[in-house]
Motif scaffolding. Structure first.
Motif, PDB file in Angstrom:
ATOM      1  N   GLU A  19       3.834  12.866  -2.812  1.00  0.00           N
ATOM      2  CA  GLU A  19       2.667  14.460  -1.856  1.00  0.00           C
ATOM      3  C   GLU A  19       2.069  13.933  -0.835  1.00  0.00           C
ATOM      4  O   GLU A  19       1.723  13.819   0.842  1.00  0.00           O
ATOM      5  CB  GLU A  19       2.125  15.407  -2.575  1.00  0.00           C
ATOM      6  N   THR A  31       3.868  11.751   1.781  1.00  0.00           N
ATOM      7  CA  THR A  31       4.603  11.634   2.798  1.00  0.00           C
ATOM      8  C   THR A  31       2.749  12.935   3.892  1.00  0.00           C
ATOM      9  O   THR A  31       3.590  13.151   4.781  1.00  0.00           O
ATOM     10  CB  THR A  31       5.151  12.945   2.629  1.00  0.00           C
ATOM     11  N   SER A  32       2.084  13.128   3.215  1.00  0.00           N
ATOM     12  CA  SER A  32       0.855  14.009   3.985  1.00  0.00           C
ATOM     13  C   SER A  32       0.638  13.339   5.086  1.00  0.00           C
ATOM     14  O   SER A  32      -0.211  13.536   5.758  1.00  0.00           O
ATOM     15  CB  SER A  32      -0.037  14.301   3.235  1.00  0.00           C
ATOM     16  N   ILE A  33       0.075  11.448   5.294  1.00  0.00           N
ATOM     17  CA  ILE A  33       0.315  11.088   5.376  1.00  0.00           C
ATOM     18  C   ILE A  33       0.734   9.523   6.308  1.00  0.00           C
ATOM     19  O   ILE A  33       0.571   9.045   6.970  1.00  0.00           O
ATOM     20  CB  ILE A  33      -1.085   9.498   5.166  1.00  0.00           C
ATOM     21  N   LEU A  81      -9.669  12.974  -4.943  1.00  0.00           N
ATOM     22  CA  LEU A  81      -8.521  13.976  -4.052  1.00  0.00           C
ATOM     23  C   LEU A  81      -8.730  13.915  -3.190  1.00  0.00           C
ATOM     24  O   LEU A  81      -8.216  14.131  -1.831  1.00  0.00           O
ATOM     25  CB  LEU A  81      -7.760  14.729  -4.984  1.00  0.00           C
ATOM     26  N   TYR A 112      -4.673  16.169   2.605  1.00  0.00           N
ATOM     27  CA  TYR A 112      -4.225  17.364   2.011  1.00  0.00           C
ATOM     28  C   TYR A 112      -4.251  16.762   0.280  1.00  0.00           C
ATOM     29  O   TYR A 112      -4.835  15.680  -0.545  1.00  0.00           O
ATOM     30  CB  TYR A 112      -2.248  17.026   1.818  1.00  0.00           C
ATOM     31  N   GLU A 160      18.200  24.972  -2.681  1.00  0.00           N
ATOM     32  CA  GLU A 160      19.744  25.311  -3.713  1.00  0.00           C
ATOM     33  C   GLU A 160      19.637  26.433  -3.778  1.00  0.00           C
ATOM     34  O   GLU A 160      20.698  26.976  -4.641  1.00  0.00           O
ATOM     35  CB  GLU A 160      18.754  24.749  -5.510  1.00  0.00           C
ATOM     36  N   LEU A 220      -6.182   3.116   0.281  1.00  0.00           N
ATOM     37  CA  LEU A 220      -4.545   2.935   0.265  1.00  0.00           C
ATOM     38  C   LEU A 220      -4.187   4.057   1.273  1.00  0.00           C
ATOM     39  O   LEU A 220      -3.552   3.709   2.055  1.00  0.00           O
ATOM     40  CB  LEU A 220      -3.722   3.880  -1.112  1.00  0.00           C
ATOM     41  N   LYS A 221      -5.510   4.970   1.960  1.00  0.00           N
ATOM     42  CA  LYS A 221      -5.154   5.389   2.724  1.00  0.00           C
ATOM     43  C   LYS A 221      -5.654   4.939   4.100  1.00  0.00           C
ATOM     44  O   LYS A 221      -5.618   5.408   5.436  1.00  0.00           O
ATOM     45  CB  LYS A 221      -5.648   6.764   2.795  1.00  0.00           C
ATOM     46  N   LEU A 251       3.889  20.480   5.348  1.00  0.00           N
ATOM     47  CA  LEU A 251       3.919  18.678   5.426  1.00  0.00           C
ATOM     48  C   LEU A 251       4.962  18.078   5.975  1.00  0.00           C
ATOM     49  O   LEU A 251       4.968  16.815   5.962  1.00  0.00           O
ATOM     50  CB  LEU A 251       2.787  18.083   3.730  1.00  0.00           C
ATOM     51  N   GLY A 252       6.334  18.694   6.039  1.00  0.00           N
ATOM     52  CA  GLY A 252       7.093  18.800   6.668  1.00  0.00           C
ATOM     53  C   GLY A 252       8.207  18.248   4.943  1.00  0.00           C
ATOM     54  O   GLY A 252       9.402  16.527   5.437  1.00  0.00           O
ATOM     55  N   LEU A 253       7.947  18.137   3.606  1.00  0.00           N
ATOM     56  CA  LEU A 253       8.701  17.462   3.130  1.00  0.00           C
ATOM     57  C   LEU A 253       9.599  18.179   2.403  1.00  0.00           C
ATOM     58  O   LEU A 253      10.565  17.991   1.505  1.00  0.00           O
ATOM     59  CB  LEU A 253       7.451  17.205   1.191  1.00  0.00           C
ATOM     60  N   LYS A 269       1.044  -1.676  -0.183  1.00  0.00           N
ATOM     61  CA  LYS A 269      -0.505   0.027   0.112  1.00  0.00           C
ATOM     62  C   LYS A 269       0.892   1.615   0.022  1.00  0.00           C
ATOM     63  O   LYS A 269      -0.033   2.610  -0.429  1.00  0.00           O
ATOM     64  CB  LYS A 269      -0.796  -0.411   1.029  1.00  0.00           C
ATOM     65  N   ARG A 296       4.282  22.693   1.305  1.00  0.00           N
ATOM     66  CA  ARG A 296       5.070  20.963   1.064  1.00  0.00           C
ATOM     67  C   ARG A 296       6.419  21.768   2.443  1.00  0.00           C
ATOM     68  O   ARG A 296       6.940  20.517   2.760  1.00  0.00           O
ATOM     69  CB  ARG A 296       5.745  21.254  -0.156  1.00  0.00           C
ATOM     70  N   PRO A 333      -3.070  17.746  -3.315  1.00  0.00           N
ATOM     71  CA  PRO A 333      -2.082  18.397  -4.178  1.00  0.00           C
ATOM     72  C   PRO A 333      -2.791  19.486  -5.677  1.00  0.00           C
ATOM     73  O   PRO A 333      -4.072  18.296  -5.457  1.00  0.00           O
ATOM     74  CB  PRO A 333      -1.111  17.685  -4.259  1.00  0.00           C
ATOM     75  N   THR A 377       3.069  27.042  -2.982  1.00  0.00           N
ATOM     76  CA  THR A 377       3.151  25.264  -2.788  1.00  0.00           C
ATOM     77  C   THR A 377       4.437  25.295  -2.122  1.00  0.00           C
ATOM     78  O   THR A 377       4.389  24.403  -1.312  1.00  0.00           O
ATOM     79  CB  THR A 377       3.491  25.202  -4.259  1.00  0.00           C
ATOM     80  N   TRP A 435     -10.683  11.464  -0.876  1.00  0.00           N
ATOM     81  CA  TRP A 435      -9.109  10.925   0.008  1.00  0.00           C
ATOM     82  C   TRP A 435      -9.011  11.657   1.100  1.00  0.00           C
ATOM     83  O   TRP A 435      -8.603  10.885   2.126  1.00  0.00           O
ATOM     84  CB  TRP A 435      -7.770  10.947  -1.506  1.00  0.00           C
TER      85      TRP A 435
END
Lengths: 260, 230
Positions: free
Chosen positions: A152, A155-157, B130, B71, B16, B92-93, B52-54, A142, B49, B73, B45, B133
């Motif tokens: 994204e 990572t969001s979950i 989405l 979230y 960068e 999947l969630k 969200l910790g990205l 999964k 991000r 996107p 954006t 989701w």
């Protein structure tokens, strides 16, 4: 050499084909089919070095593949060079070096596989490790699939795509090692990729895609081994040609039924 | 006073060796809608991000403990032949079949869409999937990155209608990136203006004055309602 029956070899082939099919299902959707194919060639210098050191060539292949898996994983995250370029540079170099240093007597079977070399102990080990690969892949499936769809969203979950990718690459390394006896280092990539590519042709859901990838992997291995024994040819090309036949059949079916 | 759901203090982001966000500070309380506005390349954006910790950052991002984030996107590019149904995508969630049915109907779909391949849906339909989701797992806060980007006006209006319904019905906190000032004035309780640095923060009517809008977008903008005459 301890003699092993065809039935036992087929049993081992079922597990290897199933594991390769399942692992390949992610590789195709991750669009790393070419990367994965070239990656499998790294096994050759590992086997060659092990043979030169009078060690088990499978252990050598596994160590080389694990190092390559960690290398891909590391460079994907830190390097500005595209992974495809990295693979093109390093893995083809590995293949060239492997061909040069593998003892001539062992070269053909290292490249194309030799099922007669599978001992009962090795066979049982391959079955056990195939089950482990299938189980671990199922557990992370999964998270892995979500990372394929959108990093994204993953990572969001709270999914660490980096961690999951590393586990996946180690599973690929293990699967390739398991299949080398059957199809060899040169063609193992095909056993991983083609069953999944065939399944994608005719699947409308993830569930059917996974199942068909496993099934086509199993059918390719079983039919290929039988053909190899029947015609007295190397198992690798026989297995791969069987899987290509399945691919063409599903491709035609897709065109015919979906009108694409 | 109730603890804010999200508190951001002195946030700096560099990518960068280019500074993308500089000294951003704001907070969002439960049930509020915060709109993030700014020109292209303003770091909107990147802000999401980072939340969200990205993306690595300097400064403080404090979520209330145990917060659940949904979230949506900006881009969701999916191959048309990806073998994945809408139901499988939502699973999947970790959503249960019942929860999946509830959330898919909350975005205006019938159960029949669950068995369709997600890749063959229109952009507007994918956007609604989405949102479903994002709603699976009963989140406390939803982050929407330009929810109507790339879809037609009618579908866009429907999306905002859903957002408004969700916020009222579930008392959700919403963070929303939008280029549409009409939407910001209509739906947001607070707005943060970005152009790499923080230009404004507060209720839209106070924060988005003519000077701020001119500074943000480089032209004199005036917010007004259009009237139609037949």
């Amino acid at each position: 050499m301890i003699e092993t029956s065809l039935l036992f070899i087929l049993l081992v082939g079922i597990f290897v084909g199933g594991a390769a099919g399942f692992i390949g299902s992610f590789m195709v959707l991750k669009r790393m089919a070419l990367v994965g194919d070239a990656f499998t060639h790294v096994a050759l210098p590992g086997m060659a070095i092990a043979l030169l050191l009078h060690q088990d060539p499978m252990a050598g292949a596994f160590i080389a593949l694990v190092i390559a898996a960690i290398g891909i994983w590391y460079f994907e995250e830190t390097s500005r060079i595209y992974p495809e370029a990295l693979v093109g540079i390093f893995f083809t170099t590995a293949l060239a070096i492997g061909v040069l240093i593998t003892p001539e007597a062992e070269l053909l079977e290292a490249l194309f596989g030799n099922i007669e070399k599978i001992t009962p102990v090795e066979g049982v080990l391959v079955i056990a490790l195939s089950i482990v690969v299938l189980l671990v892949a199922y557990i992370i499936s999964k998270k892995l699939m979500l990372g394929v769809i959108s990093e994204e969203l993953a990572t969001s979950i709270g999914i660490s795509k980096r961690k999951i990718d590393l586990i996946y690459l180690l599973l690929v390394a293990t699967t390739v090692t398991l299949g080398i006896r059957f199809v060899g280092t040169l063609l193992m990539g095909a056993l991983v990729i083609i069953p999944a590519a065939s399944a994608k042709n005719i699947s409308g859901s993830l569930g059917s895609y996974y199942l068909l990838s496993i099934l086509f992997g199993v059918v390719s291995a079983v039919a290929g081994i039988n053909l190899a024994v029947l015609f007295g040819v190397a198992s690798g090309p026989a297995v791969v040609l069987t899987s290509i036949f399945l691919f063409l059949t599903t491709f035609v079916a897709k065109k015919f039924f979906r009108g694409e | 006073m109730e603890q804010p759901l999200l508190k951001v203090s002195n946030l700096f982001v560099e990518l960068e060796q280019h500074r993308i966000l500089e000294d951003i500070s704001f907070e969002v309380g439960r049930g509020e809608t915060l709109a993030v506005v700014g020109p292209n390349g303003a770091g909107k954006t990147v802000l999401f991000r980072t939340l969200l910790g990205l993306i690595p950052y300097k400064g403080k991002i404090e979520w209330i403990p145990g917060v659940k984030i949904g979230y949506v996107p900006q881009r969701f590019s999916i191959e048309p032949d990806l073998p994945l149904t809408v139901a499988e995508f939502l699973k999947l969630k970790g959503g249960s079949p019942k929860e999946i049915e509830t959330e898919i109907s909350s975005v205006g779909f019938g159960k029949e869409i669950l068995n369709q391949q997600i890749g063959v849906l229109s952009s507007g339909q994918q956007q609604r999937v989405l949102i479903a989701w994002a709603l699976v797992g009963n989140p406390d806060i939803l982050l929407f990155d330009e929810p109507t980007s790339g879809i037609d006006i009618a579908a866009g209006e429907t999306i905002y209608h859903f957002l408004h319904k969700l916020q009222v019905g579930r008392k959700l906190t919403i963070l929303l990136i939008s280029h549409d000032l009409q939407v910001v004035f209509q739906h947001a309780t607070k707005v943060i203006c970005l152009d790499r640095e923080q230009i404004c923060f507060g209720p839209p009517k106070q924060a988005l004055d003519a000077t701020t809008l001119a500074r943000l977008f480089g032209v004199e903008l005036e917010h007004h309602h259009c009237e139609h005459h037949d």
